[in-house]
Design an enzyme around this catalytic site. Structure first.
Site, mmCIF file in Angstrom:
data_model
loop_
_atom_site.group_PDB
_atom_site.id
_atom_site.type_symbol
_atom_site.label_atom_id
_atom_site.label_comp_id
_atom_site.label_asym_id
_atom_site.label_seq_id
_atom_site.Cartn_x
_atom_site.Cartn_y
_atom_site.Cartn_z
ATOM 1 N N ASP A 1 52.539 -55.978 82.552
ATOM 2 C CA ASP A 1 53.507 -55.108 81.669
ATOM 3 C C ASP A 1 53.641 -55.120 80.615
ATOM 4 O OD1 ASP A 1 55.005 -53.632 83.284
ATOM 5 O OD2 ASP A 1 55.490 -54.791 84.620
ATOM 6 N N GLU B 1 61.458 -51.653 79.715
ATOM 7 C CA GLU B 1 61.218 -52.097 81.465
ATOM 8 C C GLU B 1 61.356 -53.287 81.302
ATOM 9 O OE1 GLU B 1 60.584 -52.035 86.342
ATOM 10 O OE2 GLU B 1 59.036 -51.556 84.088
ATOM 11 N N ASP C 1 57.660 -46.730 80.079
ATOM 12 C CA ASP C 1 57.146 -47.808 80.971
ATOM 13 C C ASP C 1 55.377 -48.212 81.236
ATOM 14 O OD1 ASP C 1 57.017 -48.678 83.711
ATOM 15 O OD2 ASP C 1 58.616 -47.413 84.938
ATOM 16 N N ILE D 1 54.164 -49.810 83.038
ATOM 17 C CA ILE D 1 53.024 -49.858 84.574
ATOM 18 C C ILE D 1 54.390 -49.291 85.087
ATOM 19 C CG2 ILE D 1 51.992 -50.854 86.336
ATOM 20 C CD1 ILE D 1 51.038 -52.902 84.349
ATOM 21 N N ASP D 2 53.759 -48.374 85.818
ATOM 22 C CA ASP D 2 54.932 -47.460 86.422
ATOM 23 C C ASP D 2 54.210 -47.295 87.599
ATOM 24 O OD1 ASP D 2 57.167 -45.519 87.974
ATOM 25 O OD2 ASP D 2 55.955 -43.917 86.519
ATOM 26 N N THR E 1 54.009 -50.353 90.238
ATOM 27 C CA THR E 1 53.243 -51.374 90.266
ATOM 28 C C THR E 1 52.310 -51.878 91.483
ATOM 29 O OG1 THR E 1 55.670 -52.616 89.062
ATOM 30 C CG2 THR E 1 53.773 -54.513 90.328
ATOM 31 N N ASP F 1 61.459 -43.500 84.203
ATOM 32 C CA ASP F 1 60.954 -43.028 85.092
ATOM 33 C C ASP F 1 60.752 -41.564 85.481
ATOM 34 O OD1 ASP F 1 60.317 -45.964 86.453
ATOM 35 O OD2 ASP F 1 61.853 -45.723 87.367
#
Length: 357
Positions: A49, A72, A142, A144-145, A147, A293
């Site tokens: 991330d 994020e 984002d 890493i959308d 996780t 998101d």
């Protein structure tokens, strides 16, 4: 000859997402497979991330130094003495991505090819602290959308969008584990989805992310009895039971296609693997959707000929801050099916009020 709007932004975003996808895949192969991980213990997913956000924000800072970023992550924990080991990992991974050789559109450099200091990369991460708002340019990221999808080796996405005066103008989504050819689910994986307002939506492969790509068009001919819902894997992220009741009202018996991240928007835009993305809040959770998101995915669907709204049929408002605070739920589907979905949602909500469920 007039310049095509947002072309520089589009190619910068593609370059950033390609590198972030390569970085996250490297983290999975090198760290996730060999470590027991949870996001709460500064695990490899946290490393991915932070380092992916450092890479994307470094590229954006070079290309568009005056553009703020809504991201994020922030680097406050990394600046503490106890964050030294995590910080060293992030710096190493980010610099690998920034200095690695990756083909760029017309060999544009975006300030790449040189390593950054720890201080520079932490500052890059913190560029994502912008509060958002209704006026001006800003990027929503984002890194890493999805996780849990990332940790399982399933679907996750790197998502980047340019928002101008509350309107999403550019959206780029990289899906490292999503198959390129719908008819060959065991074939090549690694897809890139790109949309620019007024210029359509395309799918490309992560291995060849430039060019015209495959034009995308959302399905608009499914009878209600055969439509398939797309929804999150985790029941804590969306109300699966509510979705099932909506499906029953519509008369569909198709099992939902569940996957993590904005990959749901991506497969919806291809018009084959699902017809409706419905995400309703879980009662009692008090969760508000974050703009990062949904920004890229919403534009992708719109440019593929579909519509995205909240559960009341209102457009998503990307200018109210870091969240979609004025909206309730998310509905993405074709223009012809959309009003029927909204009607079914209202019917289920009315039945809930009288205690039918």
């Amino acid at each position: 000859m007039a310049a095509i709007p947002f072309q520089v932004e589009k190619y910068a975003a593609i370059s950033a997402v390609v590198r972030a996808c390569a970085l996250t895949m490297s983290v999975f192969n090198r760290l996730v497979k060999s470590e027991t991980v949870t996001k709460d213990d500064k695990s490899p997913v946290t490393v991915a991330d932070y380092s992916a956000q450092a890479v994307v924000n470094t590229i954006l800072a070079h290309a568009f130094p005056n553009d703020p970023i809504v991201g994020e992550e922030d680097a406050s924990d990394l600046r503490k003495p106890e964050g030294a080991l995590l910080r060293e990992r992030i710096v190493e991974l980010a610099n690998e991505a920034l200095t690695g050789i990756v083909a760029d559109k017309e060999n544009v450099n975006w300030g790449l090819g040189k390593a950054r200091s720890s201080h520079e990369l932490l500052d890059a991460i913190d560029r994502g602290n912008y509060a958002g708002g209704p006026v001006g340019r800003m990027w929503a990221l984002d890194p890493i959308d999805g996780t849990k999808g990332f940790l399982r080796g399933e679907q996750y996405a790197v998502c980047l969008a340019l928002i101008v005066d509350s309107i999403v103008q550019v959206g780029v989504i990289g899906c490292p584990n999503l198959h390129v050819d719908v008819s060959k689910p065991d074939g090549e994986r690694g897809t890139m989805f790109v949309a620019v307002r007024g210029q359509g939506a395309q799918q490309l492969s992560l291995s060849s992310p430039y060019g015209d790509g495959i034009p995308l068009r959302i399905s608009s001919h499914s009878p209600l009895s055969s439509i398939r819902f797309l929804e999150s894997v985790e029941a804590a992220h969306s109300a699966h039971g509510f979705n099932a009741r909506v499906a029953a009202v519509l008369g569909t018996s198709q099992s939902p296609n569940r996957m993590d991240s904005q990959a749901k928007y991506c497969v919806l835009s291809r018009g084959v693997e699902g017809d409706v993305y419905l995400r309703m809040p879980v009662p009692g959770m008090g969760y508000q959707e974050k703009i990062w998101d949904h920004a890229s995915g919403a534009l992708l669907i719109q440019e593929a000929g579909g519509i995205v709204s909240d559960s009341l049929g209102r457009p998503l408002n990307f200018g109210s801050g870091r969240t979609l605070g004025e909206n309730f739920g998310v509905v993405a589907t074709s223009i012809d099916i959309h009003p029927k979905i909204i009607h079914a949602i209202r019917q289920v909500q009315d039945e809930e009020k009288i205690g039918k469920f």
